[in-house]
Design a protein around this motif. Structure first.
Motif, PDB file in Angstrom:
ATOM      1  N   THR A 145     -68.299 -87.515 -16.326  1.00  7.89           N
ATOM      2  CA  THR A 145     -67.008 -87.991 -15.848  1.00  7.89           C
ATOM      3  C   THR A 145     -65.841 -87.507 -16.702  1.00  7.89           C
ATOM      4  O   THR A 145     -64.684 -87.665 -16.312  1.00  7.89           O
ATOM      5  N   GLY A 146     -66.142 -86.920 -17.864  1.00  5.65           N
ATOM      6  CA  GLY A 146     -65.071 -86.289 -18.632  1.00  5.65           C
ATOM      7  C   GLY A 146     -64.377 -85.199 -17.834  1.00  5.65           C
ATOM      8  O   GLY A 146     -63.188 -84.909 -18.062  1.00  5.65           O
ATOM      9  N   ASP A 147     -65.108 -84.601 -16.897  1.00 10.57           N
ATOM     10  CA  ASP A 147     -64.526 -83.581 -16.019  1.00 10.57           C
ATOM     11  C   ASP A 147     -63.415 -84.135 -15.136  1.00 10.57           C
ATOM     12  O   ASP A 147     -62.589 -83.371 -14.624  1.00 10.57           O
ATOM     13  N   LEU A 148     -63.425 -85.433 -14.906  1.00 16.69           N
ATOM     14  CA  LEU A 148     -62.528 -86.053 -13.928  1.00 16.69           C
ATOM     15  C   LEU A 148     -61.230 -86.555 -14.533  1.00 16.69           C
ATOM     16  O   LEU A 148     -60.420 -87.177 -13.854  1.00 16.69           O
ATOM     17  N   VAL A 149     -61.032 -86.285 -15.826  1.00 13.82           N
ATOM     18  CA  VAL A 149     -59.839 -86.751 -16.535  1.00 13.82           C
ATOM     19  C   VAL A 149     -58.741 -85.696 -16.476  1.00 13.82           C
ATOM     20  O   VAL A 149     -58.939 -84.551 -16.895  1.00 13.82           O
ATOM     21  N   ASN A 150     -57.591 -86.079 -15.967  1.00 13.62           N
ATOM     22  CA  ASN A 150     -56.404 -85.218 -15.977  1.00 13.62           C
ATOM     23  C   ASN A 150     -55.461 -85.748 -17.054  1.00 13.62           C
ATOM     24  O   ASN A 150     -54.744 -86.718 -16.844  1.00 13.62           O
ATOM     25  N   TYR A 151     -55.485 -85.129 -18.215  1.00  8.82           N
ATOM     26  CA  TYR A 151     -54.687 -85.604 -19.339  1.00  8.82           C
ATOM     27  C   TYR A 151     -53.187 -85.543 -19.071  1.00  8.82           C
ATOM     28  O   TYR A 151     -52.404 -86.232 -19.740  1.00  8.82           O
ATOM     29  N   GLN A 152     -52.790 -84.717 -18.102  1.00 13.67           N
ATOM     30  CA  GLN A 152     -51.357 -84.588 -17.804  1.00 13.67           C
ATOM     31  C   GLN A 152     -50.855 -85.670 -16.847  1.00 13.67           C
ATOM     32  O   GLN A 152     -49.670 -85.715 -16.524  1.00 13.67           O
ATOM     33  N   ASP A 153     -51.752 -86.532 -16.380  1.00 10.71           N
ATOM     34  CA  ASP A 153     -51.371 -87.604 -15.449  1.00 10.71           C
ATOM     35  C   ASP A 153     -51.197 -88.914 -16.225  1.00 10.71           C
ATOM     36  O   ASP A 153     -52.180 -89.568 -16.574  1.00 10.71           O
ATOM     37  N   PRO A 154     -49.964 -89.332 -16.481  1.00 10.51           N
ATOM     38  CA  PRO A 154     -49.754 -90.553 -17.281  1.00 10.51           C
ATOM     39  C   PRO A 154     -50.258 -91.816 -16.587  1.00 10.51           C
ATOM     40  O   PRO A 154     -50.575 -92.808 -17.246  1.00 10.51           O
TER      41      PRO A 154
END
Length: 344
Positions: free
Chosen positions: A142-151
């Motif tokens: 599920t680390g693949d599903l993280v968008n760090y640019q989405d606050p």
């Protein structure tokens, strides 16, 4: 008849993302990432390691010394973000491990899948005399599903990769699986979604990159509703499972999923538990369902569990599902070799 935990294990990748990396990606100060979000570092799998691989590796460790032909049931308790869409991972695990006498199926309750899986497996084993041993296993990427640019999705930044496995046995010597409690609330069912890839936004029709990540369409509304309900619901499932299981004994250890530090501490405070009665997974991140298995392994390794202890596994999965199940601890059951590269 009692259902017991004969063996358990995890598989964790050696690669990781630390607070400095995450801070660079999401723009949040390193100290906030490490302390408030509670991510000192989190496990990340290589691109060529998939959820089924992680489940199989964890299961091989859990099955050490156990005849594969003695397994009667396999329940996939991993992520629905699997190697392929619309795919039965549990049956693939059966093939790869040579569990020829078992039958398999996949189940899903988000991050509550292992807790709900234990409840389900116990019921199946109690009602079907042909099921004497069951394997619960799954992998998460599920680390693949993280968008760090989405606050809006920042609370999901802790999602990490790994696998877990548990072997249950009828009338064994290991920790006994006791009673459980589950709450679901559909008011949260659309709060965390991946817009692309389903029937509402088919891949073949074209999907934007940002729509392949977990998104939180109404973050403010979700926060308000969670603030009202999540701690009371955690308290209810934990206390209901505990009282139904060992009413004469308070909780000795709480195996809790990773969440932000303040929420973790609030749950311990409400239960009047000390910090040493749980382990905060800030060196690992939030795998999903494997969190409780890892927590048990760490607690066993650090000498926090003793015979007769009342142990509670608790989790919450987006959707939302709050769940807890009690165990009566009897003897070590975790394959500690699976943690040798991570813990002294």
């Amino acid at each position: 008849m009692k259902i017991t935990l004969k063996s358990s294990a995890v598989w964790l990748p050696e690669q990781f993302e630390d607070a400095a990396f995450i801070s660079k990606q999401n723009g949040v100060p390193v100290e906030v990432v490490a302390t408030k979000l509670g991510i000192v570092k989190k496990c990340r799998a290589p691109k060529d390691i998939h959820p089924s691989d992680m489940a199989i590796r964890a299961a091989k460790s859990a099955l050490k010394g156990i005849d594969p032909l003695s397994i009667d049931l396999i329940i996939w308790t991993g992520s629905e973000y699997k190697d392929y869409n619309v795919w039965s991972a549990g049956i693939f695990v059966q093939r790869e491990l040579g569990l020829e006498n078992a039958w398999a199926f996949d189940m899903a309750a988000r991050c509550s899948t292992n807790v709900v899986g234990l409840k389900l497996a116990k019921s199946l084993m109690q009602t079907n005399p042909q099921i004497k041993r069951a394997l619960l296993c799954g992998g998460h990427k599920t680390g693949d599903l993280v968008n760090y640019q989405d606050p809006k999705a920042r609370f999901l930044n802790n999602l990490s990769d790994g696998g877990s496995a548990m072997v249950l046995e009828r009338d064994g010597e290991g920790p006994e699986i006791l009673e459980s409690s589950v709450i679901t609330d559909g008011a949260f069912s659309l709060d965390v979604i991946i817009p692309g890839g389903g029937t509402k936004m088919r891949t073949r029709d074209g999907v934007k990159a940002e729509d392949t990540y977990l998104q939180v369409p109404d973050i403010e509304g979700m926060r308000v509703r969670l603030e009202e309900k999540t701690i009371p619901n955690f308290m209810k499932v934990i206390k209901d499972a505990a009282v139904a299981s060992m009413p004469e004994r308070p909780i000795d250890y709480l195996a809790l999923l990773h969440m932000k530090r303040s929420a973790h501490d609030m749950i311990l405070d409400h239960l009047e538990l000390k910090q040493e009665q749980s382990i905060y997974l800030d060196q690992y991140g939030h795998f999903g369902a494997p969190d409780q298995v890892l927590s048990l392994g760490l607690a066993e390794r650090r000498g926090l569990l003793k015979k007769g202890d009342h142990v509670v596994l608790a989790s919450a999965g987006i959707g939302y599902t709050w769940s807890a199940i009690s165990l009566k601890w009897t003897e070590p059951c975790f394959q500690q070799s699976t943690l040798d590269g991570f813990e002294k």
